[in-house]
Design a protein around this motif. Structure first.
Motif, PDB file in Angstrom:
ATOM      1  N   LYS A   1       3.930   5.141  -7.148  1.00 37.21           N
ATOM      2  CA  LYS A   1       5.243   5.512  -7.308  1.00 37.21           C
ATOM      3  C   LYS A   1       5.478   5.764  -8.708  1.00 37.21           C
ATOM      4  N   SER A   2       4.674   5.169  -9.615  1.00 36.61           N
ATOM      5  CA  SER A   2       4.999   5.474 -11.177  1.00 36.61           C
ATOM      6  C   SER A   2       4.410   6.780 -11.554  1.00 36.61           C
TER       7      SER A   2
ATOM      8  N   ALA B   1      10.533  -7.865  -6.990  1.00 32.59           N
ATOM      9  CA  ALA B   1       9.904  -6.777  -7.339  1.00 32.59           C
ATOM     10  C   ALA B   1       8.327  -6.979  -8.226  1.00 32.59           C
TER      11      ALA B   1
ATOM     12  N   ALA C   1       1.313   0.011  -4.124  1.00 32.50           N
ATOM     13  CA  ALA C   1       2.431   1.209  -4.163  1.00 32.50           C
ATOM     14  C   ALA C   1       3.002   1.556  -5.373  1.00 32.50           C
ATOM     15  N   GLU C   2       2.905   0.520  -6.417  1.00 36.31           N
ATOM     16  CA  GLU C   2       3.803   1.074  -7.691  1.00 36.31           C
ATOM     17  C   GLU C   2       2.910   2.111  -8.436  1.00 36.31           C
TER      18      GLU C   2
ATOM     19  N   ALA D   1       5.511  -8.283  -6.177  1.00 36.62           N
ATOM     20  CA  ALA D   1       5.112  -7.213  -5.213  1.00 36.62           C
ATOM     21  C   ALA D   1       3.806  -6.997  -5.654  1.00 36.62           C
ATOM     22  N   ASP D   2       3.040  -6.450  -4.563  1.00 38.65           N
ATOM     23  CA  ASP D   2       1.572  -5.652  -4.876  1.00 38.65           C
ATOM     24  C   ASP D   2       1.754  -4.617  -5.893  1.00 38.65           C
ATOM     25  N   THR D   3       0.738  -4.305  -6.547  1.00 39.25           N
ATOM     26  CA  THR D   3       0.938  -3.227  -7.739  1.00 39.25           C
ATOM     27  C   THR D   3       0.312  -1.827  -6.979  1.00 39.25           C
TER      28      THR D   3
END
Lengths: 443, 126
Positions: B43-44, B32, B39-40, B35-37
């Protein structure tokens, strides 16, 4: 003569005055002034012309407007006539069909047809075996709202199970999970009829691929029927203003039956007695659940429930089957959840006296978003673990500890991974530890 | 004696359980974090939206005698059996059907179900 000479004199004097005065008058209105005045007059003349033209145009426009208004008036009249005709016709049609209550267009069932449900793909690997895609599942739920207080709901489960056939191969099954009619009788009572998910504990009523945090069901759920055919009354009574409530469900269903008409222990068919005359008995079973839900803040709540069912299961109507379930669920913050059930059943048999298949499970989950780690992707993860145990009262005991995670790709697209530590002994012992991955989607 | 063996087994199982859990979680965290930031971020934002929703809804004791609003009731109920479903996911008509479904399934009091429905319809998709 005198007068003549007087007139002549006056004329002469006039001439003299005229001559002397004329140049002075010429000095007062000169050429320049005159021409500018002339200009002014010409300009004003033109202005007047222009104004007249504009006025004419305005009048034309006004006439056109009047015409248009007339036309619109006419059209409106026609539309009104059409609408009146349509209403009359609709009323006529309704009168022709008035053997049934007429439901207005906005409330007709087909306008309120909604399909939801879920889909799963599962990959499994048991110790000492090859891993494979073991299951593909599509579980649509059809909802028809016929009016403000009537809903028909049906859930199907279409599964393709790999390796479920002796000697390999796969099998496809279509199961009806439930098909029920809900009638909201009033604020406190809903009447449900049909093939219903039973409120024995909460697991079955709160199950779907996209909301189970662990793909496999607790073993002890096998001791309970998932659904039953019959009638149910259910509802909730709010307590105070804080969201606290007492919920209830009471039902009568056909109940379990014997696969072989008799009361031999192993012949209990929990899903049975739905009308197959071969193993049909006339004694229905009764059951229900009472629950207490107490939220002390949003995302902080406790729910406790007691439920049970009882009835006979053999054709002779001599052997009873009963179940009692305690359930609990706790939420502390949006991130932590714990829940569990204790399941106890009592089966009277021809051959083994009264036996007590039983079991329990507890499950906890924690969403890492609660840690505020600000680490990419971590906040989409929920860690889950469950312990479940069962004793089938026919000599087999199984304990299982499951640990895993749920990765929320979205609120309804979940990727789950679990490892199951299995400890099973007895004649029907289950195979050993297994690794399960599942992708679930809620429609 | 039998109990003792099963206890021992339980203990061994337990130790393995803890070890394997740790490994799985460590592996996952490694995956996790690597992983690239991008998408996060999206998401966040979602998570934050959910959090702020949770934050505005502090009913019960704090609100005293005040009646709970549709938003507060949504926060209380709609996240406890499954991940919350956002208002924008369904149309007002679909919400009406779905809220009838949920009212029956979750034994929700009628008045609460109506308030939640109104809240969802106000922000619904189309």
């Amino acid at each position: 003569m005198k007068i003549h000479s007087l007139i002549l004199g006056i004329l002469a004097a006039g001439c003299v005055i005229g001559f002397t005065l004329t140049p002075r008058a010429g000095a007062v209105v000169n050429d320049e002034d005159f021409s500018s005045l002339k200009d002014l007059v010409t300009k004003q003349g033109r202005r007047i012309d222009q104004l007249e033209q504009t006025h004419e145009q305005d009048q034309k426009t006004h006439e056109q407007d009047q015409q248009q208004i007339q036309q619109l008036k006419q059209q409106l009249g026609e539309t009104h006539a059409v609408a009146t005709n349509a209403t009359q016709k609709a009323e006529e049609v309704a009168r022709v069909q008035s053997a049934y209550p007429v439901v207005s267009g906005a409330m007709s069932a087909m306008h309120n047809f909604t399909m939801v449900g879920d889909a799963e793909v599962q990959f499994g690997k048991a110790a000492g075996q090859h891993g494979s895609f073991v299951l593909a599942d599509f579980a649509p739920i059809f909802l028809f709202r016929a009016s403000d207080n009537v809903l028909f709901e049906a859930g199907f489960d279409v599964t393709l199970q790999n390796g479920s056939q002796p000697g390999g191969g796969s099998a496809t099954h279509v199961d009806l999970s439930f098909a029920q009619l809900d009638y909201l009788f009033n604020d406190y009572v809903t009447v449900v009829a049909g093939d219903m998910v039973l409120p024995l504990g909460t697991y079955s009523e709160r199950a779907a691929g996209w909301l189970n945090k662990i793909p496999d069901d607790p073993f002890s759920r096998d001791f309970l029927p998932g659904s039953g055919v019959g009638v149910q009354l259910r509802g909730a009574i709010p307590v105070g203003q804080s969201g606290q409530m007492v919920t209830y469900s009471v039902y009568g269903v056909n109940g379990p039956s014997s696969i072989d008409t008799n009361g031999i222990a192993g012949n209990l068919d929990l899903g049975g007695n739905v009308g197959d005359t071969g193993n049909w008995h006339a004694n229905p079973s009764g059951g229900g659940r009472i629950g207490w839900f107490y939220p002390w803040q949003a995302h902080y709540d406790l729910e406790l429930g007691v439920s049970g069912q009882t009835g006979v299961w053999d054709n002779a109507g001599r052997r009873s089957w009963s179940a009692g379930v305690l359930d609990a669920a706790l939420h502390i913050s949006p991130y932590f959840e714990a829940k569990g059930e204790y399941i106890y059943t009592m089966q009277e048999t021809d051959d083994m006296g009264t036996i007590h298949p039983q079991g329990w499970w507890v499950q906890a989950g924690y969403k890492l978003a609660g840690l505020n780690l600000e680490i990419p992707r971590i906040s989409n993860v929920e860690l889950v673990s469950r312990y479940d145990t069962m004793h089938d009262a026919l000599g087999t005991k199984t304990d299982r500890a499951t640990v895993g995670f749920v990765y929320y790709i979205s609120n309804t697209l979940l990727f789950e991974g679990d490892y199951e530590f299995l400890h099973s002994r007895g004649p029907n012992a289950l195979p050993s530890n297994a690794f399960v991955l599942q992708l679930s989607y809620g429609l | 004696m039998k109990r003792l063996t099963s206890f021992k087994l339980g203990l061994r199982e337990g130790v393995r359980l803890v070890a394997v859990t740790a490994v799985i979680y460590a592996a996952f965290i490694a995956f996790a974090t690597g992983a690239d930031t991008k998408a996060e971020d999206a998401k966040s934002a979602d998570t934050k939206a959910a959090d702020s929703k949770a934050a505005d809804a502090k009913p019960a004791k704090k609100a005293g005698k005040k009646k709970l609003t549709g938003a507060e009731l949504y926060a209380i109920h709609c996240n406890r059996c499954h991940a919350e479903r956002y208002a924008t996911e369904f149309t007002p008509g679909q919400w009406k059907t779905l809220m009838t479904h949920m009212r029956v399934r979750a034994n929700l009091p009628a008045a609460q179900a109506k308030l939640i429905l109104k809240y969802l319809q106000e922000d619904s998709g189309n």
